[in-house]
Design an enzyme around this catalytic site. Structure first.
Site, PDB file in Angstrom:
ATOM      1  N   GLN A   1      34.468  38.225  49.707  1.00 30.81           N
ATOM      2  CA  GLN A   1      34.268  37.991  51.141  1.00 30.81           C
ATOM      3  C   GLN A   1      33.071  38.786  51.661  1.00 30.81           C
ATOM      4  O   GLN A   1      32.289  38.295  52.476  1.00 30.81           O
ATOM      5  CB  GLN A   1      35.530  38.377  51.911  1.00 30.81           C
ATOM      6  CG  GLN A   1      35.501  38.055  53.392  1.00 30.81           C
ATOM      7  CD  GLN A   1      35.606  36.551  53.667  1.00 30.81           C
ATOM      8  OE1 GLN A   1      36.021  35.798  52.798  1.00 30.81           O
ATOM      9  NE2 GLN A   1      35.209  36.139  54.852  1.00 30.81           N
TER      10      GLN A   1
ATOM     11  N   GLY B   1      29.962  37.096  50.974  1.00 34.69           N
ATOM     12  CA  GLY B   1      29.731  35.861  51.715  1.00 34.69           C
ATOM     13  C   GLY B   1      29.483  34.692  50.781  1.00 34.69           C
ATOM     14  O   GLY B   1      30.053  34.612  49.689  1.00 34.69           O
TER      15      GLY B   1
ATOM     16  N   ARG C   1      53.115  45.973  29.628  1.00 36.08           N
ATOM     17  CA  ARG C   1      52.950  45.893  31.080  1.00 36.08           C
ATOM     18  C   ARG C   1      52.184  47.090  31.627  1.00 36.08           C
ATOM     19  O   ARG C   1      51.425  46.957  32.593  1.00 36.08           O
ATOM     20  CB  ARG C   1      54.324  45.721  31.734  1.00 36.08           C
ATOM     21  CG  ARG C   1      54.834  44.308  31.528  1.00 36.08           C
ATOM     22  CD  ARG C   1      56.269  44.076  31.871  1.00 36.08           C
ATOM     23  NE  ARG C   1      56.583  42.660  31.636  1.00 36.08           N
ATOM     24  CZ  ARG C   1      57.801  42.162  31.575  1.00 36.08           C
ATOM     25  NH1 ARG C   1      58.845  42.963  31.732  1.00 36.08           N
ATOM     26  NH2 ARG C   1      58.008  40.871  31.356  1.00 36.08           N
TER      27      ARG C   1
ATOM     28  N   GLU D   1      56.423  36.938  40.164  1.00 35.85           N
ATOM     29  CA  GLU D   1      57.785  36.591  40.553  1.00 35.85           C
ATOM     30  C   GLU D   1      58.791  37.018  39.487  1.00 35.85           C
ATOM     31  O   GLU D   1      59.869  37.550  39.805  1.00 35.85           O
ATOM     32  CB  GLU D   1      57.894  35.083  40.812  1.00 35.85           C
ATOM     33  CG  GLU D   1      57.114  34.609  42.026  1.00 35.85           C
ATOM     34  CD  GLU D   1      55.615  34.486  41.792  1.00 35.85           C
ATOM     35  OE1 GLU D   1      54.862  34.327  42.771  1.00 35.85           O
ATOM     36  OE2 GLU D   1      55.183  34.578  40.614  1.00 35.85           O
TER      37      GLU D   1
ATOM     38  N   GLU E   1      51.765  38.482  30.998  1.00 36.08           N
ATOM     39  CA  GLU E   1      52.664  39.622  30.781  1.00 36.08           C
ATOM     40  C   GLU E   1      53.769  39.669  31.835  1.00 36.08           C
ATOM     41  O   GLU E   1      54.240  40.737  32.216  1.00 36.08           O
ATOM     42  CB  GLU E   1      51.878  40.949  30.772  1.00 36.08           C
ATOM     43  CG  GLU E   1      50.852  41.081  29.672  1.00 36.08           C
ATOM     44  CD  GLU E   1      51.448  41.043  28.276  1.00 36.08           C
ATOM     45  OE1 GLU E   1      52.676  41.222  28.144  1.00 36.08           O
ATOM     46  OE2 GLU E   1      50.685  40.813  27.317  1.00 36.08           O
TER      47      GLU E   1
ATOM     48  N   GLY F   1      57.323  28.648  29.111  1.00 36.83           N
ATOM     49  CA  GLY F   1      56.781  29.708  29.954  1.00 36.83           C
ATOM     50  C   GLY F   1      57.475  31.031  29.679  1.00 36.83           C
ATOM     51  O   GLY F   1      57.494  31.520  28.552  1.00 36.83           O
TER      52      GLY F   1
ATOM     53  N   GLU G   1      57.432  47.250  27.770  1.00 37.41           N
ATOM     54  CA  GLU G   1      57.028  48.390  28.598  1.00 37.41           C
ATOM     55  C   GLU G   1      55.559  48.722  28.369  1.00 37.41           C
ATOM     56  O   GLU G   1      54.773  48.820  29.316  1.00 37.41           O
ATOM     57  CB  GLU G   1      57.900  49.608  28.292  1.00 37.41           C
ATOM     58  CG  GLU G   1      59.341  49.457  28.729  1.00 37.41           C
ATOM     59  CD  GLU G   1      60.196  50.656  28.353  1.00 37.41           C
ATOM     60  OE1 GLU G   1      61.343  50.730  28.822  1.00 37.41           O
ATOM     61  OE2 GLU G   1      59.724  51.522  27.586  1.00 37.41           O
TER      62      GLU G   1
ATOM     63  N   ARG H   1      22.573  44.456  51.147  1.00 37.61           N
ATOM     64  CA  ARG H   1      22.460  43.328  52.072  1.00 37.61           C
ATOM     65  C   ARG H   1      22.436  43.817  53.523  1.00 37.61           C
ATOM     66  O   ARG H   1      23.292  44.597  53.936  1.00 37.61           O
ATOM     67  CB  ARG H   1      23.648  42.388  51.878  1.00 37.61           C
ATOM     68  CG  ARG H   1      23.661  41.181  52.792  1.00 37.61           C
ATOM     69  CD  ARG H   1      22.657  40.133  52.341  1.00 37.61           C
ATOM     70  NE  ARG H   1      22.849  38.870  53.039  1.00 37.61           N
ATOM     71  CZ  ARG H   1      22.162  37.773  52.815  1.00 37.61           C
ATOM     72  NH1 ARG H   1      21.222  37.779  51.874  1.00 37.61           N
ATOM     73  NH2 ARG H   1      22.402  36.666  53.482  1.00 37.61           N
TER      74      ARG H   1
END
Length: 558
Positions: free
Chosen positions: A511, A514, A418, A542, A538, A295, A415, A443
């Site tokens: 959302q 729907g 990212r 965390e 990239e 990883g 740099e 809608r």
């Protein structure tokens, strides 16, 4: 320009309050850095074991600093537009909303993920938070910035055709945006969802058109056939292409990484051989770094590079999550050339030519095989697991003709990578908003368009405001890189914030759709899947927060 250096007397009361609040946020950030440093590194050095054990504190600091920095950059953006006479009422409303929201997060708690809220009390910052909230300008924005009235006015203005100002104060960059937006609207957006559903590669014709526009050589010097325009131009191009489809915005990522590796560390012969071909798009590179069990822990790489008697190399090992591997012509491979050297010291970077694969024979070269990894989103280039079995590499394939420098060489590209990922996130965030807006207009429920209901219009208003925050910090990081200043922390902040916003916007947009949003036929289903990867590649969120937090404390001790 920075918020601390702005002449407040030249501003109207509203902008003056914004700048004063940004200065307050910057002060809060510095106090947070000092407080966490005193807790975790009282002797001035943060030990790795302490940082790992106290990840919540380190990452919480990173998020506080990121949110505060985004406010500083939003304030600078607004003042810059005001100085050019370009700041609109829509811009002002967006600034008010994002300041109201992010100041509240600084004072009360910042979401590091959906269920992890870091609060000032955890870091010993209760008094600092109280002092920040007592600043008159901050208190005003806490109460009235992200208000119902401001959100309603913003959505009403958008309905009438207003939107965020996009001019960057640079005619070349503004023209590039127009060019790539037009191309994206005509060639990418109408086709992207069908390509995604069929899991097709981006057509060769699209790649050829992008190559003709200079997309793959935007940061390569004119001396080697590129445009030499820098990271700000790269951000504009990436944002606009990703607004159509993240895959289109990501096509240049591997060219960006390979081009920067060779530009920074390559020999004269390697630059002559590869840079012009990358710039014109005749050579498509792929980055071959990650391994199945490592990883982000590159120090644990196991792929072996063995030098033969005739000076050539042989590579043996397994790699995974290699994007666009089959259709590429050049692999940049990180491998262990000195098994006796611990950690990063034994790693070298190799430039490995390969034959471009086909659907029937994806990896025709001897010593190289691979299989596709089916994925939810981020399609169009495909992901692969690769097996390198005594794969030959020419003697001139060692980057820079230097052994043991591979990790250092790769770090110099982080740099830019990212920053580019943050720009991809901006494009995805915009597309999520556009889809949510369009659906909410079309809608109707109870005789009214969806966006007339506050819970829907609130989502849309916050989408716009947070895009402004992410865009401001992303383009600031790019400008720092173009000025050849170290910007690892700023680039990390841009990626951290923009990735979160892309996901938030996509989730909220679905959302709004729907149940229809869960159907594959609706484009938002793709955008949601595409947005999710941004918090992982990239540098996962965390890992990114860890790097930012440690970087901030390291700078404070110098």
């Amino acid at each position: 320009m920075s918020a601390a250096s702005i002449d407040l007397d030249k501003l109207d009361p509203q902008l003056r309050s914004v700048v004063e609040a940004a200065n307050g946020a910057a002060t809060f950030r510095m106090r947070a850095i000092r407080a966490v440093s005193n807790q975790l590194a009282p002797e001035g050095v943060l030990e790795s074991k302490v940082a790992n054990r106290c990840q919540r504190e380190v990452h919480g600091l990173a998020w506080i600093a990121t949110v505060a920095e985004s406010l500083v950059q939003v304030a600078d953006w607004a003042v810059g537009l005001h100085s050019r006479g370009e700041l609109t009422a829509f811009d002002r409303l967006s600034v008010q909303i994002v300041f109201g929201e992010y100041l509240n997060q600084l004072v009360h708690g910042i979401p590091m993920s959906q269920n992890e809220i870091v609060r000032p009390a955890e870091l010993g910052l209760e008094a600092c938070a109280a002092e920040l909230s007592s600043v008159p300008a901050v208190a005003e924005l806490l109460k009235h910035g992200n208000s119902r009235d401001n959100r309603e006015r913003l959505i009403a203005a958008y309905r009438e055709g207003d939107t965020l100002s996009e001019r960057l104060g640079d005619e070349t960059l503004d023209l590039i945006r127009e060019q790539y937006r037009r191309f994206t609207l005509e060639r990418i957006t109408p086709n992207a969802h069908a390509w995604h559903l069929k899991d097709e590669l981006i057509p060769d014709g699209i790649i050829a058109e992008l190559a003709e526009m200079g997309t793959f050589g935007v940061c390569i010097s004119p001396e080697h056939g590129g445009l030499g325009l820098g990271k700000s131009a790269m951000c504009v191009i990436t944002e606009e292409l990703s607004r159509g489809w993240i895959a289109a915005g990501s096509l240049g990522t591997r060219s960006e990484i390979a081009g920067e590796l060779i530009t920074i560390a390559g020999s004269a012969a390697q630059k002559e051989q590869w840079l012009p071909a990358i710039a014109c798009g005749s050579v498509l590179p792929t980055a071959v770094f990650t391994e199945p069990d490592t990883g982000s822990d590159l120090a644990g790489l196991k792929t072996r590079a063995t030098k033969t008697a005739d000076g050539t190399w042989r590579l043996t090992g397994n790699k995974t999550w290699i994007t666009h591997a089959s259709r590429s012509d050049l692999m940049t491979v990180l491998a262990r050339s000195d098994p006796s050297a611990p950690g990063y010291k034994g790693l070298s970077m190799f430039l490995v030519p390969k034959t471009r694969g086909t659907e029937g024979d994806p990896f025709p070269d001897e010593g190289l095989s691979g299989g596709e990894i089916p994925v939810l989103g981020y399609r169009g280039m495909r992901e692969y697991e690769l097996s390198l079995n005594d794969l030959p590499v020419p003697a001139e394939g060692l980057l820079g003709d230097v052994e043991g420098a591979g990790f250092k060489q790769l770090m110099q590209t982080f740099e830019g990578a990212r920053i580019q990922t943050a720009a991809r996130a901006l494009g995805v965030a915009w597309r999520a908003f556009e889809l949510g807006w369009r659906y909410s207009e079309e809608r109707k429920q109870f005789g009214e368009p969806l966006n007339r209901f506050p819970r829907v219009s609130d989502k849309l208003a916050l989408m716009i405001a947070e895009i402004l925050a992410a865009r401001s910090i992303t383009y600031y990081a790019a400008q720092q890189k173009d000025l050849e200043r170290r910007c690892d922390v700023e680039a990390g902040m841009a990626k951290l914030l923009a990735a979160r916003i892309a996901w938030t916007n996509a989730d909220n947009s679905l959302q709004i759709h729907g149940g229809n949003g869960y159907a594959l036929e609706y484009e938002i289903s793709r955008v949601l899947c595409d947005a999710r990867i941004l918090n992982i590649f990239e540098g996962a969120a965390e890992i990114q927060a860890h790097v930012i937090g440690r970087g901030l404390m390291s700078k404070s001790s110098n």
